[in-house]
Motif scaffolding. Structure first.
Motif, PDB file in Angstrom:
ATOM      1  N   ASN A 221     -45.519  19.897   2.364  1.00 57.64           N
ATOM      2  CA  ASN A 221     -44.794  20.152   3.604  1.00 57.64           C
ATOM      3  C   ASN A 221     -45.754  20.760   4.614  1.00 57.64           C
ATOM      4  O   ASN A 221     -46.516  21.680   4.290  1.00 57.64           O
ATOM      5  CB  ASN A 221     -43.641  21.117   3.339  1.00 57.64           C
ATOM      6  N   LEU A 222     -45.722  20.266   5.827  1.00 58.71           N
ATOM      7  CA  LEU A 222     -46.678  20.676   6.855  1.00 58.71           C
ATOM      8  C   LEU A 222     -45.989  21.439   7.978  1.00 58.71           C
ATOM      9  O   LEU A 222     -44.915  21.037   8.445  1.00 58.71           O
ATOM     10  CB  LEU A 222     -47.384  19.454   7.433  1.00 58.71           C
ATOM     11  N   GLN A 223     -46.608  22.539   8.403  1.00 59.07           N
ATOM     12  CA  GLN A 223     -46.182  23.290   9.575  1.00 59.07           C
ATOM     13  C   GLN A 223     -47.337  23.239  10.558  1.00 59.07           C
ATOM     14  O   GLN A 223     -48.392  23.830  10.320  1.00 59.07           O
ATOM     15  CB  GLN A 223     -45.839  24.731   9.196  1.00 59.07           C
ATOM     16  N   THR A 224     -47.161  22.531  11.671  1.00 58.99           N
ATOM     17  CA  THR A 224     -48.272  22.223  12.560  1.00 58.99           C
ATOM     18  C   THR A 224     -47.851  22.274  14.023  1.00 58.99           C
ATOM     19  O   THR A 224     -46.666  22.149  14.348  1.00 58.99           O
ATOM     20  CB  THR A 224     -48.835  20.825  12.234  1.00 58.99           C
ATOM     21  N   ASN A 225     -48.840  22.459  14.912  1.00 56.08           N
ATOM     22  CA  ASN A 225     -48.544  22.358  16.342  1.00 56.08           C
ATOM     23  C   ASN A 225     -48.555  20.908  16.802  1.00 56.08           C
ATOM     24  O   ASN A 225     -48.203  20.605  17.940  1.00 56.08           O
ATOM     25  CB  ASN A 225     -49.523  23.207  17.170  1.00 56.08           C
ATOM     26  N   GLY A 226     -48.970  20.001  15.940  1.00 59.30           N
ATOM     27  CA  GLY A 226     -48.850  18.570  16.200  1.00 59.30           C
ATOM     28  C   GLY A 226     -49.947  17.945  17.029  1.00 59.30           C
ATOM     29  O   GLY A 226     -50.060  16.714  17.087  1.00 59.30           O
ATOM     30  N   ASN A 227     -50.801  18.737  17.671  1.00 55.10           N
ATOM     31  CA  ASN A 227     -51.804  18.168  18.566  1.00 55.10           C
ATOM     32  C   ASN A 227     -52.877  17.365  17.833  1.00 55.10           C
ATOM     33  O   ASN A 227     -53.427  16.411  18.379  1.00 55.10           O
ATOM     34  CB  ASN A 227     -52.459  19.271  19.392  1.00 55.10           C
ATOM     35  N   MET A 228     -53.179  17.774  16.595  1.00 51.22           N
ATOM     36  CA  MET A 228     -54.219  17.060  15.840  1.00 51.22           C
ATOM     37  C   MET A 228     -53.648  16.093  14.804  1.00 51.22           C
ATOM     38  O   MET A 228     -54.402  15.406  14.111  1.00 51.22           O
ATOM     39  CB  MET A 228     -55.155  18.066  15.147  1.00 51.22           C
ATOM     40  N   PHE A 229     -52.310  16.032  14.714  1.00 52.42           N
ATOM     41  CA  PHE A 229     -51.701  15.125  13.744  1.00 52.42           C
ATOM     42  C   PHE A 229     -51.523  13.758  14.398  1.00 52.42           C
ATOM     43  O   PHE A 229     -50.427  13.288  14.664  1.00 52.42           O
ATOM     44  CB  PHE A 229     -50.383  15.683  13.255  1.00 52.42           C
ATOM     45  N   THR A 230     -52.653  13.110  14.636  1.00 56.17           N
ATOM     46  CA  THR A 230     -52.708  11.812  15.294  1.00 56.17           C
ATOM     47  C   THR A 230     -52.576  10.684  14.262  1.00 56.17           C
ATOM     48  O   THR A 230     -52.679  10.919  13.058  1.00 56.17           O
ATOM     49  CB  THR A 230     -54.055  11.659  16.014  1.00 56.17           C
ATOM     50  N   PRO A 231     -52.378   9.441  14.712  1.00 60.82           N
ATOM     51  CA  PRO A 231     -52.388   8.320  13.764  1.00 60.82           C
ATOM     52  C   PRO A 231     -53.684   8.260  12.956  1.00 60.82           C
ATOM     53  O   PRO A 231     -53.664   7.926  11.766  1.00 60.82           O
ATOM     54  CB  PRO A 231     -52.230   7.099  14.674  1.00 60.82           C
ATOM     55  N   LYS A 232     -54.811   8.601  13.584  1.00 60.79           N
ATOM     56  CA  LYS A 232     -56.097   8.598  12.884  1.00 60.79           C
ATOM     57  C   LYS A 232     -56.117   9.641  11.772  1.00 60.79           C
ATOM     58  O   LYS A 232     -56.593   9.382  10.665  1.00 60.79           O
ATOM     59  CB  LYS A 232     -57.229   8.862  13.885  1.00 60.79           C
ATOM     60  N   MET A 233     -55.574  10.854  12.064  1.00 62.29           N
ATOM     61  CA  MET A 233     -55.525  11.907  11.059  1.00 62.29           C
ATOM     62  C   MET A 233     -54.577  11.524   9.927  1.00 62.29           C
ATOM     63  O   MET A 233     -54.862  11.777   8.753  1.00 62.29           O
ATOM     64  CB  MET A 233     -55.072  13.230  11.683  1.00 62.29           C
ATOM     65  N   TYR A 234     -53.467  10.906  10.275  1.00 64.46           N
ATOM     66  CA  TYR A 234     -52.507  10.453   9.263  1.00 64.46           C
ATOM     67  C   TYR A 234     -53.184   9.476   8.297  1.00 64.46           C
ATOM     68  O   TYR A 234     -52.977   9.533   7.082  1.00 64.46           O
ATOM     69  CB  TYR A 234     -51.310   9.800   9.938  1.00 64.46           C
ATOM     70  N   LYS A 235     -54.004   8.602   8.830  1.00 61.70           N
ATOM     71  CA  LYS A 235     -54.714   7.628   7.994  1.00 61.70           C
ATOM     72  C   LYS A 235     -55.697   8.323   7.057  1.00 61.70           C
ATOM     73  O   LYS A 235     -55.891   7.906   5.906  1.00 61.70           O
ATOM     74  CB  LYS A 235     -55.446   6.632   8.885  1.00 61.70           C
ATOM     75  N   LYS A 236     -56.309   9.420   7.524  1.00 65.10           N
ATOM     76  CA  LYS A 236     -57.296  10.137   6.722  1.00 65.10           C
ATOM     77  C   LYS A 236     -56.682  10.819   5.494  1.00 65.10           C
ATOM     78  O   LYS A 236     -57.390  11.140   4.544  1.00 65.10           O
ATOM     79  CB  LYS A 236     -58.022  11.174   7.573  1.00 65.10           C
ATOM     80  N   ILE A 237     -55.370  11.085   5.551  1.00 65.52           N
ATOM     81  CA  ILE A 237     -54.717  11.723   4.407  1.00 65.52           C
ATOM     82  C   ILE A 237     -53.831  10.711   3.668  1.00 65.52           C
ATOM     83  O   ILE A 237     -52.783  11.058   3.125  1.00 65.52           O
ATOM     84  CB  ILE A 237     -53.896  12.960   4.837  1.00 65.52           C
ATOM     85  N   SER A 238     -54.294   9.469   3.628  1.00 64.27           N
ATOM     86  CA  SER A 238     -53.506   8.395   3.004  1.00 64.27           C
ATOM     87  C   SER A 238     -53.262   8.644   1.514  1.00 64.27           C
ATOM     88  O   SER A 238     -52.291   8.147   0.951  1.00 64.27           O
ATOM     89  CB  SER A 238     -54.205   7.051   3.198  1.00 64.27           C
ATOM     90  N   ASN A 239     -54.137   9.446   0.887  1.00 67.04           N
ATOM     91  CA  ASN A 239     -53.982   9.723  -0.538  1.00 67.04           C
ATOM     92  C   ASN A 239     -52.765  10.583  -0.848  1.00 67.04           C
ATOM     93  O   ASN A 239     -52.342  10.677  -2.008  1.00 67.04           O
ATOM     94  CB  ASN A 239     -55.241  10.416  -1.077  1.00 67.04           C
ATOM     95  N   ILE A 240     -52.159  11.220   0.170  1.00 71.06           N
ATOM     96  CA  ILE A 240     -50.960  12.029  -0.075  1.00 71.06           C
ATOM     97  C   ILE A 240     -49.748  11.530   0.721  1.00 71.06           C
ATOM     98  O   ILE A 240     -48.756  12.247   0.839  1.00 71.06           O
ATOM     99  CB  ILE A 240     -51.201  13.526   0.236  1.00 71.06           C
ATOM    100  N   HIS A 241     -49.816  10.316   1.240  1.00 67.42           N
ATOM    101  CA  HIS A 241     -48.683   9.786   2.008  1.00 67.42           C
ATOM    102  C   HIS A 241     -47.382   9.840   1.205  1.00 67.42           C
ATOM    103  O   HIS A 241     -46.322  10.193   1.737  1.00 67.42           O
ATOM    104  CB  HIS A 241     -48.953   8.352   2.455  1.00 67.42           C
ATOM    105  N   ASP A 242     -47.449   9.502  -0.066  1.00 66.81           N
ATOM    106  CA  ASP A 242     -46.241   9.486  -0.891  1.00 66.81           C
ATOM    107  C   ASP A 242     -45.774  10.889  -1.265  1.00 66.81           C
ATOM    108  O   ASP A 242     -44.666  11.056  -1.780  1.00 66.81           O
ATOM    109  CB  ASP A 242     -46.481   8.683  -2.168  1.00 66.81           C
ATOM    110  N   ASN A 243     -46.614  11.901  -1.023  1.00 57.67           N
ATOM    111  CA  ASN A 243     -46.259  13.283  -1.343  1.00 57.67           C
ATOM    112  C   ASN A 243     -45.685  14.031  -0.143  1.00 57.67           C
ATOM    113  O   ASN A 243     -45.114  15.108  -0.311  1.00 57.67           O
ATOM    114  CB  ASN A 243     -47.488  14.050  -1.849  1.00 57.67           C
ATOM    115  N   LEU A 244     -45.846  13.480   1.060  1.00 58.61           N
ATOM    116  CA  LEU A 244     -45.388  14.163   2.262  1.00 58.61           C
ATOM    117  C   LEU A 244     -43.870  14.198   2.312  1.00 58.61           C
ATOM    118  O   LEU A 244     -43.203  13.184   2.086  1.00 58.61           O
ATOM    119  CB  LEU A 244     -45.933  13.472   3.513  1.00 58.61           C
TER     120      LEU A 244
END
Length: 380
Positions: A221-244
């Motif tokens: 579970n993520l608590q974020t200001n959202g400014n850096m949670f871009t599509p590019k960043m989402y792709k970088k954490i693809s190994n935990i997509h199913d855990n989000l």
């Protein structure tokens, strides 16, 4: 309203209640101090991760003493004027726990996974919990890409050096110990209440390195200001997509001016909305991934409560919004902090806030007032 009557609003009888934090929740701060809840709501320290293991802390004397307050019916340690679960009457009854189905998600008011050791604890007044906590908040690094006045007096980011190493040690130790738990246990990681999961080098790399497929029962579970949670960043954490599972994004504003110049210094409103558009699409495609927006009420932004809700309802109709009252994280002098406490009866704009809270928009099921709920109760 007198101060004594104001405080009486929080004097709720909770002797019959059960709080799951005492048997599931573990929070670790930047110095290694550990709590069973947000320290603003329950400040009692139960151990120090620098000197102890998670297992030693979790069922230590301090932890057992806190659990006992539920059974001696005193509840002396919880801050009743700050805890949103107490203020909003959201704590389940102990009898609800006795009737819960173990190891399954149970209906409201419990709503989350209930474990057999919780049911046994209520039934037998056990002070020893499962050997490990199962809901863990990482507060080991306060690094962030923004400089919000309510949180810090200057930008904080650790990328190298002694302070960075201290925080990395705590984070690595926490991850290592917790991922050694029986993989059948459904663990929850909450990252982070102290900074930003992507503004922090430590957390960013941690999220990229966890092998989610090896831990299918791990929820992140993520608590974020959202400014850096871009599509590019989402792709970088693809190994935990199913855990989000949950992504809480802090708005604290309803307009670009307030966001960028008053509450979220260094933030980009247009980028935030663009990222939220993308994450909303992810949530619509993945029913296990839930998006919610946070708004911390203060004098600087309370007039934008309604515009914030209206923006969310029109642009993100399935997204929940959560409110809370601002806390002083030792960043403001007392006098300045009091000026931000618009919900206090002695504040000159208190009645203006009450007028806003009379709006019927607050009946919406996706609008949660949290520890500001008592103000609505006062109105009714």
């Amino acid at each position: 309203m007198s101060i004594s009557n104001f405080l009486n609003l929080f004097d709720k009888n909770i002797s019959s209640k059960y709080c799951r934090q005492f048997y599931t929740r573990f929070e670790v701060g930047k110095t290694g101090l550990c709590w069973m809840c947000c320290p603003s709501w329950l400040p009692n320290v139960i151990g120090n991760l620098n000197d102890q293991t998670v297992k030693e802390i979790w069922n230590g004397d301090a932890a057992q003493k806190l659990r006992n307050q539920m059974f001696d019916n005193e509840w002396l340690d919880c801050k009743r004027d700050k805890c949103p679960m107490i203020i909003s009457d959201s704590l389940p009854e102990k009898t609800d726990m006795l009737n819960a189905v173990p190891n399954e998600y149970n209906p409201h008011p419990i709503s989350r996974m209930v474990y057999d050791w919780e049911i046994e604890a209520v039934k037998n007044k056990n002070l020893i919990s499962y050997p490990y906590p199962v809901s863990i908040l990482f507060g080991t690094d306060e690094s962030c890409n923004l400089q919000c006045p309510s949180c810090r007096t200057s930008k904080i980011q650790f990328i190298e050096g002694p302070e960075y190493e201290k925080r990395k040690f705590l984070t690595d130790k926490l991850v290592k110990e917790l991922l050694e738990i029986d993989p059948s246990i459904k663990l929850e990681f909450w990252i982070t209440g102290s900074g930003d999961p992507f503004g922090s080098k430590i957390y960013r790399e941690m999220l990229q390195n966890i092998n989610g497929k090896a831990y299918p029962n791990l929820s992140i579970n993520l608590q974020t200001n959202g400014n850096m949670f871009t599509p590019k960043m989402y792709k970088k954490i693809s190994n935990i997509h199913d855990n989000l599972r949950n992504c809480q994004i802090s708005f604290d504003a309803g307009t670009k001016d307030t966001y960028e110049n008053k509450t979220r210094i260094g933030g980009n409103w247009d980028l935030l909305l663009k990222n939220c558009d993308f994450l909303n699409t992810v949530a619509n495609d993945n029913k296990l991934f839930h998006l919610s927006f946070d708004f911390v009420i203060q004098t600087k932004n309370y007039k934008e409560i309604i515009p914030f809700i209206e923006l969310t309802k029109s642009r993100y109709p399935n997204v929940q919004v959560d409110f809370s009252l601002i806390s002083n994280w030792s960043t403001w002098p007392i006098k300045e902090f009091e000026q931000q406490c618009v919900w206090k009866p002695e504040h000159p704009e208190y009645n203006e806030l009450l007028k806003i809270l009379r709006d019927p928009i607050f009946y919406d099921d996706l609008v949660h007032l949290g520890n500001a709920q008592y103000l609505r109760e006062k109105l009714t």
